[in-house]
Design an enzyme around this catalytic site. Structure first.
Site: not given
Ligand SMILES: [Zn+2]
Length: 198
Positions: A110, A10, A152
């Site tokens: 995702k 990310d 994450c």
């Protein structure tokens, strides 16, 4: 024989300074990772490179309801909307990843319709789960880096370890939201889960 993947979690504009859900130090991580990937010796440790992206279409309660304040634990400001500029990987890192011609790059998305903190909840653009793709490449070890260490990166690392991969979090290439939570993870949370910290 060990085969190692690098998972870049990310590193998107919305998670960097100026983004919708900015994490201080995000751009530094993007630049450090870009420089590392251009270093042949660094890259030679890996058999696969993975990028994950938060990629929201309608993630339900992951976004605070209009007019309501996000709690920054379960509900968040609107961020990383699929196809938006904020969902893009930081250019310098994206360029460095595009420049990789020695090993395969796997792109994972995702969170389309629900919160997804772990990259292992994501799929490739042909809908293949990350773990299946890693197994197809014979991956035994993963190094996890990116944003945010206490969300994450954490969930991706825990998930990798649960899947039986030898997992290391690269502290030089990760940045978190809450410093005490990150310190706790490095000291206790990760080791207790069998995740190495380097
Ligand atoms: Zn999200």
């Amino acid at each position: 024989m060990a085969r190692r993947a690098l998972i870049l979690v990310d590193v998107q504009y919305d998670f960097c300074e100026g983004g919708a859900l900015a994490v201080a130090g995000g751009l530094d991580v993007a630049h450090s990772l870009a420089a590392a990937l251009r270093d042949e010796e660094f890259l030679s440790a890996y058999d696969v490179v993975v990028t994950t992206q938060d990629w929201h279409i309608d993630p339900g309660e992951h976004f605070a309801a209009p007019g309501e304040e996000p709690d920054f634990r379960v509900s968040w400001p609107v961020h990383c909307v699929a196809e938006s500029d904020g969902a893009r990987i930081v250019d310098e890192l994206a360029d460095a990843v595009r420049g990789i011609d020695t090993v395969p790059v796997i792109e994972v998305f995702k969170g389309h319709y629900a919160a997804a903190y772990s990259g292992f909840e994501g799929v490739t653009d042909d809908d293949e789960p990350l773990i299946d793709r890693l197994r197809a490449h014979g991956i035994t070890d993963v190094d996890v880096a990116g944003i945010a260490t206490d969300y994450c990166v954490k969930e991706t690392a825990l998930h990798a370890a649960q899947a039986g991969l030898r997992t290391t979090v690269l502290t030089d290439f990760a940045v978190g939201i809450r410093a005490p939570d990150v310190a706790e993870l490095y000291a206790d949370g990760f080791p207790a889960a069998g995740v190495l910290v380097r």
